[in-house]
Design a protein around this motif. Structure first.
Motif, PDB file in Angstrom:
ATOM      1  N   SER A  55       3.788 -15.609  -7.098  1.00 27.21           N
ATOM      2  CA  SER A  55       4.254 -14.408  -6.422  1.00 27.21           C
ATOM      3  C   SER A  55       3.898 -14.367  -4.938  1.00 27.21           C
ATOM      4  CB  SER A  55       3.698 -13.156  -7.112  1.00 27.21           C
ATOM      5  OG  SER A  55       4.271 -13.004  -8.396  1.00 27.21           O
ATOM      6  N   HIS A  56       3.035 -15.269  -4.489  1.00 26.15           N
ATOM      7  CA  HIS A  56       2.732 -15.350  -3.058  1.00 26.15           C
ATOM      8  C   HIS A  56       3.846 -16.113  -2.331  1.00 26.15           C
ATOM      9  CE1 HIS A  56      -1.231 -13.556  -2.795  1.00 26.15           C
ATOM     10  NE2 HIS A  56      -1.632 -14.251  -3.857  1.00 26.15           N
ATOM     11  N   THR A  82      -1.329 -10.919   1.967  1.00 27.88           N
ATOM     12  CA  THR A  82      -1.495 -10.043   0.803  1.00 27.88           C
ATOM     13  C   THR A  82      -2.609 -10.528  -0.115  1.00 27.88           C
ATOM     14  OG1 THR A  82       0.047 -11.222  -0.659  1.00 27.88           O
ATOM     15  CG2 THR A  82       0.983  -9.570   0.839  1.00 27.88           C
ATOM     16  N   LEU A  84      -3.247 -10.212  -4.263  1.00 32.40           N
ATOM     17  CA  LEU A  84      -2.643  -9.843  -5.540  1.00 32.40           C
ATOM     18  C   LEU A  84      -3.716  -9.796  -6.611  1.00 32.40           C
ATOM     19  CD1 LEU A  84       0.643 -11.996  -5.532  1.00 32.40           C
ATOM     20  CD2 LEU A  84       0.334  -9.626  -4.761  1.00 32.40           C
ATOM     21  N   VAL A  95       1.179  -9.182 -12.100  1.00 35.97           N
ATOM     22  CA  VAL A  95       0.565  -8.502 -10.968  1.00 35.97           C
ATOM     23  C   VAL A  95       0.442  -7.015 -11.285  1.00 35.97           C
ATOM     24  CG1 VAL A  95       0.807  -7.875  -8.533  1.00 35.97           C
ATOM     25  CG2 VAL A  95       1.456 -10.170  -9.300  1.00 35.97           C
ATOM     26  N   HIS A  97      -1.526  -5.014  -9.085  1.00 30.38           N
ATOM     27  CA  HIS A  97      -1.694  -4.337  -7.788  1.00 30.38           C
ATOM     28  C   HIS A  97      -1.465  -5.341  -6.648  1.00 30.38           C
ATOM     29  CE1 HIS A  97      -2.985  -1.362  -4.882  1.00 30.38           C
ATOM     30  NE2 HIS A  97      -3.826  -2.235  -4.358  1.00 30.38           N
ATOM     31  N   LYS A  98      -0.779  -4.871  -5.615  1.00 28.24           N
ATOM     32  CA  LYS A  98      -0.556  -5.668  -4.404  1.00 28.24           C
ATOM     33  C   LYS A  98      -1.192  -4.949  -3.223  1.00 28.24           C
ATOM     34  CE  LYS A  98       3.093  -7.760  -1.551  1.00 28.24           C
ATOM     35  NZ  LYS A  98       4.567  -7.959  -1.398  1.00 28.24           N
ATOM     36  N   ASP A 100      -1.501  -4.925   0.642  1.00 27.68           N
ATOM     37  CA  ASP A 100      -0.780  -5.482   1.783  1.00 27.68           C
ATOM     38  C   ASP A 100      -1.097  -4.734   3.083  1.00 27.68           C
ATOM     39  OD1 ASP A 100       0.460  -3.118   1.239  1.00 27.68           O
ATOM     40  OD2 ASP A 100       2.471  -3.954   0.940  1.00 27.68           O
TER      41      ASP A 100
END
Length: 303
Positions: A55-56, A82, A84, A95, A97-98, A100
């Protein structure tokens, strides 16, 4: 000193930057410049690939497992700015929580000791540090601390929460930055935030890593730092002392940039990873001097 070594191909497509075992030593998470995280089940004899997390959108610098009391939770930080937080469900890792809020690469992350709750410390190239907390109301809160290191934060490490002669759990951590300094931070009940209580100067180039030793009942706190100046310093503070001053002791100079320092679970052996592809183990002798007790090179040969 001889050790059993398990080697395997992670199938990452670029350089590996971090590899972390979970609390029980049963699972391994690796991360790479290919932007992915790979999870493996490991034992002394074999490994089994579990899942790839993708997801990065940039290189992933570090991964960190939370204490198992919070579930199977993994955090990751990346050049994409970010952080994650992943949690394992019945269908794999997802995921939950993100984070950012940083404006540049997030270079380092570390979970606090479980006594302090699910709190993740982050350090970024934007010069800020942040604390991400999961609250009792089931929400995530982020506290940003600006100007931690003006030119960027490279490393973070929580102090052990229980120290000799301390009536309550300590809420302290250390950071290392591009300003060549190591800073000690402590929580203030008045400001409800962490403030700098000590700046440790001595390195002449970027501080690449900092690591508090786990508390093992010793009446002294140890903090290790390493730098692009090819030096490793051991900072020590006696619990009996009323002074906030830290004593500094240098290990023998290294032939290349020193990238990582890591303590054993007992807190009395320090592993040092150097740019010459060697890992050395150091231990304090009865005279209070630090000596190299073992060395391993890239081919896993141990001396």
């Amino acid at each position: 000193m001889s050790t059993n070594t398990l080697q395997f191909d992670t199938q990452h497509e670029d350089m590996i930057h971090d590899a972390q075992l979970d609390y029980y030593g049963k699972r391994l998470a690796t991360c790479s410049s290919d932007g992915s995280i790979r999870i493996f089940e490991v034992s002394s004899q074999q490994q089994k690939f579990v899942e790839a997390l993708k997801s990065h959108t940039g290189p992933v610098w570090q991964v960190s497992w939370a204490h198992p009391k919070f579930g199977s939770v993994l955090a990751s930080c990346s050049y994409d700015g970010t952080v994650l937080i992943w949690k394992e469900t019945g269908s794999g890792f997802a995921v939950i929580h993100k984070h950012d809020k940083h404006q540049a690469s997030v270079n380092a992350i570390a979970w606090a000791s479980h006594e302090l709750g699910p709190v993740l410390l982050c350090g970024s190239s934007d010069g800020k540090i942040s604390l991400v907390s999961f609250t009792e109301t089931g929400t995530w809160e982020v506290q940003m601390i600006r100007s931690a290191h003006a030119t960027g934060v490279n490393a973070v490490s929580w102090a052990p929460v229980i120290a000799a002669n301390e009536p309550t759990n300590l809420k302290q951590f250390a950071t290392g930055g591009c300003d060549n300094n190591v800073k000690i931070w402590a929580y203030s009940d008045e400001t409800k935030t962490h403030d700098v209580v000590q700046t440790l100067s001595g390195h002449s180039d970027w501080v690449r890593d900092v690591a508090f030793a786990p508390n093992s009942g010793l009446p002294r706190t140890y903090l290790a730092s390493c730098s692009q100046d090819k030096n490793v310093y051991i900072w020590m503070r006696d619990a009996q002392s009323e002074s906030l001053d830290w004593k500094q002791q240098a290990l023998e100079p290294f032939p290349d940039v020193v990238w990582r320092v890591s303590w054993s679970l007992s807190g009395n052996v320090l592993a040092v990873s150097c740019g010459d592809n060697r890992v050395t183990l150091w231990k304090e002798n009865v005279k209070g001097e630090w000596e190299c007790i073992s060395e391993a090179n890239e081919s896993s040969q141990t001396a």
